[in-house]
Design an enzyme around this catalytic site. Structure first.
Site, PDB file in Angstrom:
ATOM      1  N   GLU A 275      19.375  12.373   4.241  1.00 41.55           N
ATOM      2  CA  GLU A 275      20.712  11.842   4.545  1.00 41.55           C
ATOM      3  C   GLU A 275      20.672  10.809   5.675  1.00 41.55           C
ATOM      4  O   GLU A 275      21.365  10.941   6.674  1.00 41.55           O
ATOM      5  CB  GLU A 275      21.677  12.987   4.868  1.00 41.55           C
ATOM      6  CG  GLU A 275      21.817  13.969   3.713  1.00 41.55           C
ATOM      7  CD  GLU A 275      22.897  15.026   3.919  1.00 41.55           C
ATOM      8  OE1 GLU A 275      23.111  15.437   5.062  1.00 41.55           O
ATOM      9  OE2 GLU A 275      23.496  15.445   2.912  1.00 41.55           O
ATOM     10  N   ASP A 354      23.284  22.717  -1.826  1.00 41.12           N
ATOM     11  CA  ASP A 354      23.722  22.600  -0.441  1.00 41.12           C
ATOM     12  C   ASP A 354      24.787  23.652  -0.117  1.00 41.12           C
ATOM     13  O   ASP A 354      25.965  23.316  -0.008  1.00 41.12           O
ATOM     14  CB  ASP A 354      24.304  21.171  -0.255  1.00 41.12           C
ATOM     15  CG  ASP A 354      24.670  20.877   1.184  1.00 41.12           C
ATOM     16  OD1 ASP A 354      24.318  21.680   2.046  1.00 41.12           O
ATOM     17  OD2 ASP A 354      25.317  19.847   1.421  1.00 41.12           O
ATOM     18  N   GLU A 382      31.392  25.957   5.550  1.00 44.68           N
ATOM     19  CA  GLU A 382      31.634  24.584   5.111  1.00 44.68           C
ATOM     20  C   GLU A 382      32.249  24.522   3.709  1.00 44.68           C
ATOM     21  O   GLU A 382      33.258  23.851   3.498  1.00 44.68           O
ATOM     22  CB  GLU A 382      30.326  23.784   5.153  1.00 44.68           C
ATOM     23  CG  GLU A 382      30.484  22.370   4.634  1.00 44.68           C
ATOM     24  CD  GLU A 382      29.212  21.542   4.699  1.00 44.68           C
ATOM     25  OE1 GLU A 382      28.190  22.039   5.210  1.00 44.68           O
ATOM     26  OE2 GLU A 382      29.248  20.390   4.234  1.00 44.68           O
TER      27      GLU A 382
END
Ligand code: GCU
Length: 660
Positions: A275, A354, A382
């Protein structure tokens, strides 16, 4: 239950008297000289109970290491694994003995927790030791005081680009963590940007040393996330090429400097070539070359490298159906098996994507045979509701731990813990909120993580009951544990259906957005059309299933055998596909979304019924979050159902309201 304090988590005050025989022993504490800290912890822990009776002749409590107590007092305490302990209670003596000092501390905390659950009785002999040496929390805290994916307030450690903390709060945090066996903690975000790059300079190291000193007595060694390009970014070298001898020398010197300040630093967490974070790829080098260079610098100090495997192409083209983000970790790291230094640990996210709500276990855990690794999970919610929605994560972690990789004997993840898998690491969920975790019931996730890292064979129900009893007392415990245990399956039901993943609002990752990542450069598409949805990951599709052991691959590759929670992860399926319950896929999508939402309504009702039996403050704060969760679940239900109704034109068989 007495005075309840959200701040004290599972270490509540209780006025209940300790049974007399035990109280008489506890009135006189004796400890080896170097075990005074554990004795102080026991003393302060006992102050949470009703005052002890007066000392009685011939009755006492001994604390020490197993070897010392056996030698000095003629005992026969059995040796334990490192960090293990023995608790023995007779009618004249309480013995808490550690294999080492750390084990003694864990023994003290376990003793206190058992005492609080009325489980310490005369005659008890309990021995225990952790399954893995590394039980770590990764903070994703930034030096400006924000927390990446943090839902419980600002950073405990930083503000305005400086270390800035309340030492008492740090000590209280360290005590909470050590009570559940956590022994490593990285303090800063894996995305090492802005001032965080300077944490390894003398501007910050004296402060890092002070923070490490607060954690040290609790057997918690600090770690830091480093930026792979530091030699270059700090303006000291023109390159960060790991094979350049000047770069290797720079890291050696820098590491020596860091260890002058923090002699027991646990090591570096590294997010490289991931990323947009820099890494060895930039110089045409591989991960093993990058990780081993850092490992060599840490080795003389006993430090370790945790090299993250979250490496994938985040600039992909949705038109290209051959690229599959799920394949990435295996494709990058399996070919490097055996090439890493012995103080490098590959830090692998539990699933190939993820931290999604329903994704299979990463095939890398089974496939790596010559490389040490850690499993990474996320306690911070998240993708699981931002600590607004209730989601008891140990429920899913225990399922992950039971997964059988299919490689050789004893191949379940929990059986690999302590051999190939040397640790469990989690992205933390605490911040400066008074109750640490935003949603008070999310404290259970932190607690459960520690307990499972210590003992991966625990079941979710045991953890929920233990935590609820310690936090809210015996009376409300069963009901609260019941709500917790139902919460993950409920969240799964109203979230993306059957293993699709990522139907969330981009970047924010809260709330539904069915096509949020559908045409995105970050990847992860479901390609829903009027007839079908899902990705074919079999040999006919992206070939991902072949990354598993053959017998596991065979199950995932067959739509009839594939666990239905992953059906659309592995297969492209028509909406009229008939599932195990005899209903079509589409009808199951509708049903689960109605059910999930109804179940949240039931949680709220169950919670309202607890009024009066738990402290008003926690009752109200959890109620407010559950009301918000209900709104959220309704939104998920209606957005998802409407999306599929509009695509298919097929109505719900039960005639419930779906918007058109
Ligand atoms: C996810 C998350 C990021 C994080 C990344 C990581 O993509 O959204 O905030 O940086 O994981 O694990 O490195």
């Amino acid at each position: 239950m007495n005075e309840y304090s959200e701040y004290k988590c599972w270490m509540q005050e209780r006025k209940a008297a300790i049974p007399n025989t035990i109280a008489l022993c506890l009135a006189t504490l004796c400890a080896d000289q170097d075990c005074v800290f554990a004795m102080d912890e026991l003393r302060s822990g006992l102050s949470r109970f009703a005052p002890l009776a007066k000392a009685a002749a011939g009755k006492l409590t001994f604390l020490g290491t197993i070897a010392h107590l056996n030698a000095e007092h003629g005992l026969d305490l059995p040796a334990q694994k490192p960090e293990g302990f023995v608790i023995r209670v007779t009618d004249v003596m309480v013995i808490i003995a550690g294999q080492d000092k750390a084990g003694l501390l864990y023994g003290v905390h376990r003793f206190l927790m058992l005492l609080a659950q009325d489980k310490i009785t005369v005659g008890i002999e309990a021995a225990d030791a952790p399954s893995v040496p590394i039980r770590m929390i990764n903070h994703w805290d930034n030096c400006d005081g924000t927390v990446e994916r943090g839902y419980a307030g600002r950073s405990l450690f930083f503000d305005k680009d400086r270390f800035d903390y309340d030492p008492q709060r740090i000590i209280d945090y360290a005590r909470l963590l050590s009570s559940i066996g956590i022994n490593r903690l990285s303090i800063n975000n894996v995305n090492v940007r802005a001032a965080a790059k300077l944490l390894i300079t003398e501007e910050y190291l004296p402060e890092l040393a002070k923070l490490a000193a607060l954690f040290r007595p609790f057997n918690i060694r600090l770690a830091i996330s480093i930026n792979f390009a530091a030699p270059y970014l700090l303006g000291e070298l023109a390159t960060a090429d790991p094979l350049d001898p000047a770069v290797a020398a720079w890291w050696c010197e820098r590491t020596n400097l860091i260890y002058r300040y923090v002699p027991d630093l646990a090591g570096f967490v590294v997010k490289a070539d991931s990323e947009y974070e820099p890494g060895p790829f930039q110089y045409g080098r591989g991960h093993a070359e990058g990780a081993n260079m850092l490992a060599a610098a840490l080795k003389p100090h006993g430090g370790q490298v945790w090299w993250r495997c979250f490496v994938y192409n985040c600039t992909q083209d949705w038109r290209n159906t051959k690229i599959d983000r799920a394949r990435a970790a295996f494709d990058h790291f399996k070919p490097l098996d055996g090439q890493f230094a012995d103080n490098v640990f590959l830090q692998i996210k539990h699933g190939p994507y993820d931290f999604q709500v329903s994704e299979p276990v990463s095939p890398l855990f089974g496939a790596l045979s010559e490389t040490r690794c850690l499993m990474e999970v996320q306690i911070t919610q998240e993708y699981t509701g931002h600590q607004i929605d209730l989601c008891f994560l140990p429920w899913i972690w225990t399922k992950i731990l039971h997964f059988d990789t299919g490689y050789g004997e004893h191949s379940r993840i929990e059986e690999l813990m302590g051999t190939r898998i040397q640790g469990l690491v989690a992205v933390g969920n605490v911040g400066l909120d008074r109750n640490w975790t935003g949603h008070t019931l999310a404290q259970a996730n932190l607690y459960g993580f520690g307990r499972l890292a210590w003992n991966p064979s625990l079941c979710a129900a045991e953890i929920a009951e233990e935590w609820a009893h310690l936090s809210f007392g015996r009376e409300a415990a069963a009901e609260i544990a019941g709500i917790l245990l139902a919460s993950y399956p409920t969240y799964q039901k109203y979230n993306a259906p059957f293993g699709v993943c990522f139907m969330v609002e981009p970047k924010l990752h809260y709330g539904p957005n069915v096509e949020g990542y559908e045409f995105s450069r970050w990847g992860t598409y479901h390609r829903a059309d009027r007839q079908a949805i899902g990705i074919d990951r079999t040999e006919c599709g992206t070939g991902y299933t072949a990354q598993y052991a053959p017998q596991v691959a065979a199950i995932f590759a067959d739509p009839a055998l594939c666990p239905e929670e992953f059906l659309l992860f592995f297969h492209r399926v028509r909406y009229d596909f008939v599932m195990k319950n005899g209903k079509t896929l589409l009808q199951n999508i509708y049903d689960t979304h109605f059910e999930g939402c109804d179940e949240v309504q039931v949680f709220l009702k169950r919670w309202l019924a607890l009024k009066g039996s738990i402290a008003e403050s926690v009752y109200e704060s959890v109620k407010a979050r559950m009301e918000k969760q209900l709104e959220n679940a309704r939104q998920w239900r209606d957005v998802i159902n409407t999306y599929f109704y509009r695509h298919t034109g097929i109505a719900d068989q039960s005639g419930r309201k779906i918007y058109d």
